[in-house]
Enzyme design. Structure first.
Site, PDB file in Angstrom:
ATOM      1  N   HIS A 177      -3.142   6.298   4.663  1.00 42.04           N
ATOM      2  CA  HIS A 177      -1.607   6.509   4.811  1.00 42.04           C
ATOM      3  C   HIS A 177      -1.024   7.627   4.477  1.00 42.04           C
ATOM      4  O   HIS A 177      -1.486   8.280   3.219  1.00 42.04           O
ATOM      5  CB  HIS A 177      -0.889   5.218   4.182  1.00 42.04           C
ATOM      6  CG  HIS A 177      -0.945   3.804   4.654  1.00 42.04           C
ATOM      7  ND1 HIS A 177      -1.892   3.479   5.813  1.00 42.04           N
ATOM      8  CD2 HIS A 177      -0.413   2.527   4.116  1.00 42.04           C
ATOM      9  CE1 HIS A 177      -1.681   2.090   5.773  1.00 42.04           C
ATOM     10  NE2 HIS A 177      -1.022   1.672   4.780  1.00 42.04           N
ATOM     11  N   CYS A 180       0.890  -1.297   0.039  1.00 37.38           N
ATOM     12  CA  CYS A 180       0.035  -0.040  -0.102  1.00 37.38           C
ATOM     13  C   CYS A 180       0.857   1.147  -0.144  1.00 37.38           C
ATOM     14  O   CYS A 180       0.521   2.123  -0.870  1.00 37.38           O
ATOM     15  CB  CYS A 180      -0.965  -0.053   1.183  1.00 37.38           C
ATOM     16  SG  CYS A 180      -0.339  -0.675   2.795  1.00 37.38           S
TER      17      CYS A 180
HETATM   18  P1  NAP Z   1      -7.897  -9.324   7.446  1.00 34.58           P
HETATM   19  O1  NAP Z   1      -9.147  -8.207   7.713  1.00 34.58           O
HETATM   20  O2  NAP Z   1      -7.179  -9.880   8.680  1.00 34.58           O
HETATM   21  O3  NAP Z   1      -8.661 -10.433   6.492  1.00 34.58           O
HETATM   22  C1  NAP Z   1      -8.061 -11.677   6.179  1.00 34.58           C
HETATM   23  C2  NAP Z   1      -8.636 -12.322   5.355  1.00 34.58           C
HETATM   24  O4  NAP Z   1      -8.232 -13.681   4.963  1.00 34.58           O
HETATM   25  C3  NAP Z   1     -10.062 -12.792   6.087  1.00 34.58           C
HETATM   26  O5  NAP Z   1     -10.916 -12.874   4.848  1.00 34.58           O
HETATM   27  C4  NAP Z   1      -9.702 -14.348   6.376  1.00 34.58           C
HETATM   28  O6  NAP Z   1     -10.838 -15.372   6.479  1.00 34.58           O
HETATM   29  C5  NAP Z   1      -8.816 -14.766   5.158  1.00 34.58           C
HETATM   30  N1  NAP Z   1      -7.904 -15.865   5.683  1.00 34.58           N
HETATM   31  C6  NAP Z   1      -7.139 -15.801   6.615  1.00 34.58           C
HETATM   32  N2  NAP Z   1      -6.259 -17.027   6.701  1.00 34.58           N
HETATM   33  C7  NAP Z   1      -6.670 -17.701   5.617  1.00 34.58           C
HETATM   34  C8  NAP Z   1      -6.588 -19.027   5.053  1.00 34.58           C
HETATM   35  N3  NAP Z   1      -5.903 -19.772   5.422  1.00 34.58           N
HETATM   36  N4  NAP Z   1      -7.342 -19.387   4.061  1.00 34.58           N
HETATM   37  C9  NAP Z   1      -8.252 -18.566   3.503  1.00 34.58           C
HETATM   38  N5  NAP Z   1      -8.589 -17.514   3.910  1.00 34.58           N
HETATM   39  C10 NAP Z   1      -7.877 -16.927   4.796  1.00 34.58           C
HETATM   40  O7  NAP Z   1      -6.909  -8.849   6.561  1.00 34.58           O
HETATM   41  P2  NAP Z   1      -6.850  -7.911   5.306  1.00 34.58           P
HETATM   42  O8  NAP Z   1      -6.530  -6.229   5.846  1.00 34.58           O
HETATM   43  O9  NAP Z   1      -7.973  -7.772   4.596  1.00 34.58           O
HETATM   44  O10 NAP Z   1      -5.580  -8.095   4.677  1.00 34.58           O
HETATM   45  C11 NAP Z   1      -5.311  -9.560   4.007  1.00 34.58           C
HETATM   46  C12 NAP Z   1      -4.133  -9.569   3.340  1.00 34.58           C
HETATM   47  O11 NAP Z   1      -4.162  -8.627   2.105  1.00 34.58           O
HETATM   48  C13 NAP Z   1      -2.803  -9.172   4.065  1.00 34.58           C
HETATM   49  O12 NAP Z   1      -2.408 -10.139   5.037  1.00 34.58           O
HETATM   50  C14 NAP Z   1      -1.853  -8.946   3.202  1.00 34.58           C
HETATM   51  O13 NAP Z   1      -1.141 -10.019   2.551  1.00 34.58           O
HETATM   52  C15 NAP Z   1      -2.598  -8.048   2.047  1.00 34.58           C
HETATM   53  N6  NAP Z   1      -2.930  -6.816   2.198  1.00 34.58           N
HETATM   54  C16 NAP Z   1      -2.175  -6.040   1.057  1.00 34.58           C
HETATM   55  C17 NAP Z   1      -2.117  -4.711   1.190  1.00 34.58           C
HETATM   56  C18 NAP Z   1      -1.400  -3.821   0.232  1.00 34.58           C
HETATM   57  O14 NAP Z   1      -0.770  -2.964   0.505  1.00 34.58           O
HETATM   58  N7  NAP Z   1      -1.576  -4.564  -1.058  1.00 34.58           N
HETATM   59  C19 NAP Z   1      -2.905  -3.853   2.122  1.00 34.58           C
HETATM   60  C20 NAP Z   1      -3.343  -4.613   3.244  1.00 34.58           C
HETATM   61  C21 NAP Z   1      -3.332  -5.906   3.155  1.00 34.58           C
HETATM   62  P3  NAP Z   1     -11.504 -15.447   7.941  1.00 34.58           P
HETATM   63  O15 NAP Z   1     -12.510 -14.746   8.072  1.00 34.58           O
HETATM   64  O16 NAP Z   1     -12.031 -16.769   7.494  1.00 34.58           O
HETATM   65  O17 NAP Z   1     -10.498 -15.630   8.810  1.00 34.58           O
HETATM   66  C1  3JM Z   2       0.239  -5.842   4.411  1.00 33.72           C
HETATM   67  O1  3JM Z   2       0.193 -13.043   6.081  1.00 33.72           O
HETATM   68  C2  3JM Z   2       0.834 -11.936   6.245  1.00 33.72           C
HETATM   69  O2  3JM Z   2       2.011 -12.039   7.099  1.00 33.72           O
HETATM   70  C3  3JM Z   2       0.393 -10.665   5.706  1.00 33.72           C
HETATM   71  C4  3JM Z   2       1.171  -9.551   6.175  1.00 33.72           C
HETATM   72  C5  3JM Z   2       0.886  -8.360   5.489  1.00 33.72           C
HETATM   73  C6  3JM Z   2       1.301  -8.043   4.297  1.00 33.72           C
HETATM   74  C7  3JM Z   2       2.402  -8.811   3.518  1.00 33.72           C
HETATM   75  O3  3JM Z   2       3.416  -8.992   3.930  1.00 33.72           O
HETATM   76  O4  3JM Z   2       1.752  -9.456   2.750  1.00 33.72           O
HETATM   77  C8  3JM Z   2      -0.032  -7.514   6.063  1.00 33.72           C
HETATM   78  C9  3JM Z   2      -0.503  -6.335   5.584  1.00 33.72           C
HETATM   79  C10 3JM Z   2       1.154  -6.662   3.503  1.00 33.72           C
HETATM   80  C11 3JM Z   2       1.420  -6.213   2.616  1.00 33.72           C
HETATM   81  O5  3JM Z   2       0.979  -5.616   1.816  1.00 33.72           O
HETATM   82  O6  3JM Z   2       2.843  -6.074   2.200  1.00 33.72           O
END
Ligand code: NAP
Ligand code: 3JM
Length: 350
Positions: free
Chosen positions: A243, A130
């Site tokens: 951010h 992000c």
């Molecule tokens: P979040 O609110 O904690 O949501 C996590 C999601 O992943 C929930 O839907 C969860 O399902 C699901 N999940 C977790 N473990 C799983 C598994 N083993 N199999 C299937 N589904 C699973 O987190 P978020 O903020 O949405 O972020 C999710 C991910 O997106 C982060 O970990 C990161 O890698 C990425 N992200 C990227 C950016 C970016 O900068 N591009 C920004 C934020 C996040 P349940 O409801 O069933 O637990």
């Molecule tokens: C943003 O499962 C994880 O460890 C996810 C951690 C995470 C990440 C990542 O490294 O994928 C949380 C929030 C990010 C990201 O966009 O890099």
């Protein structure tokens, strides 16, 4: 009848996944079917998609047959485990985690910046971090015009970047503190309410955090410029959405603040919000819920020959994650890259 286009949203119950469903719907993405996936914990629950409610299914390795595009935001280990199976099944993955970003086989794409990188995809496309995305959107036109040699960035990142549990933690801590209760600390190493944490993600051997090194390495890959020097400090602040970044750049040729404002006001995805006399500058409260990357406080750094400072703000869940991923999917459709099956698609598993 329109052609079939099935989209899987993996991590659909999370902060990013819910925004993904909203963004797909709001932008009228031409999906004929959207299937939400999450872990077994939330299989069977409902998530909103426009005025419908979709039933969440459990993500498994064998669910991708018939899926055209799979957008992942289910954490790094889920992307590592499931994305190769999705690619092998013939769908194109757009992954939001850091797992695949530095893999040479995976384009790392911000559609306003390097959409042509998509053409080389082999089944998995990575969405940058992000904080990197919003910095790239703002700096790309400047890099093209006067070549950026060095970037010094400090971030002020919202808790929503950590996911739903961190949003709840900040709300809960604020409520507890106003009620003179001891705040519970579960998500971060320390209290986030009324505090700032100069740590995002884990520390690496060089004493930078992984988040800081994501900004360094992703910038080089997106700009296809291994020589650009980038140094970052990433901090978590008690803000829910949006951010902010203080960015200092040193360029090869000179650009005045006025020229920079004029250039950025024409740039795709950028909105210049910069009038010091009117106390006009971007803030997270302006950016939350918006698509644009906002830039303000553009001014000369007179400690170096060709230097500029600026302040960049964007909605980390929208442009920082869901919107960028949906724009990538739109670009794949436009370039007819969804159904192209490159020969070496299987290399992610075999
Ligand atoms: P979040 O609110 O904690 O949501 C996590 C999601 O992943 C929930 O839907 C969860 O399902 C699901 N999940 C977790 N473990 C799983 C598994 N083993 N199999 C299937 N589904 C699973 O987190 P978020 O903020 O949405 O972020 C999710 C991910 O997106 C982060 O970990 C990161 O890698 C990425 N992200 C990227 C950016 C970016 O900068 N591009 C920004 C934020 C996040 P349940 O409801 O069933 O637990
Ligand atoms: C943003 O499962 C994880 O460890 C996810 C951690 C995470 C990440 C990542 O490294 O994928 C949380 C929030 C990010 C990201 O966009 O890099």
């Amino acid at each position: 009848m329109s052609k079939k286009l099935v989209v899987a949203v993996c991590g659909a119950t999370g902060a990013v996944g819910r925004e993904m469903l909203k963004t797909l719907h709001d932008r009228q993405f031409p999906a004929t079917e959207v299937i939400p996936f999450a872990s077994a914990r939330s299989a069977g629950t409902k998530v909103p998609y426009g005025d419908q409610e979709l039933t969440v299914r459990e993500l498994k390795e064998d669910v991708f047959a018939g899926v055209d595009i799979a957008i992942f935001s289910a954490g790094g280990s889920a992307s590592l485990q499931y994305a190769p199976h999705a690619a092998k099944a013939g769908c194109v993955v757009v992954d939001n985690s850091s797992t695949w970003r530095m893999d040479e086989r995976c384009p790392l794409v911000v559609p306003e910046v390097n959409p042509d990188a998509l053409a080389a995809h082999k089944g998995i496309i990575a969405n940058p971090n992000c904080s990197t995305i919003q910095m790239m959107v703002a700096l790309k036109p400047i890099h093209d015009a006067v070549k950026i040699k060095r970037i010094v960035v400090s971030t002020y990142q919202a808790v929503s970047g950590t996911g739903q549990k961190a949003i709840t933690e900040l709300e809960t801590q604020v409520r507890q503190m106003f009620n003179l209760q001891e705040p519970e600390v579960n998500v971060y190493p320390y209290r986030i309410a009324f505090n700032i944490l100069p740590q995002i993600d884990v520390f690496l051997d060089n004493d930078y955090t992984k988040e800081e090194m994501k900004m360094v390495n992703e910038t080089k890959k997106i700009f296809a410029d291994p020589d650009i020097r980038v140094t970052a400090t990433c901090a978590r602040v008690p803000v829910f959405y949006g951010h902010s970044e203080s960015v200092n750049i040193e360029t090869e040729m000179k650009m005045s603040p006025a020229e920079c404002r004029a250039l950025l006001s024409q740039a795709p995805g950028v909105q210049v919000y910069d009038n010091p006399k009117e106390k006009m500058y971007p803030m997270p409260i302006d950016a939350a819920g918006e698509d644009a990357t906002f830039v303000g406080r553009i001014r000369e750094d007179d400690t170096i020959e060709n230097g500029l400072n600026m302040w960049i703000v964007a909605d980390n869940i929208r442009k920082g994650a869901a919107l960028n991923a949906v724009q990538v999917a739109e670009e794949l459709l436009k370039r007819d890259l969804v159904r192209v099956l490159p020969q070496d698609r299987k290399t992610f598993i075999d």
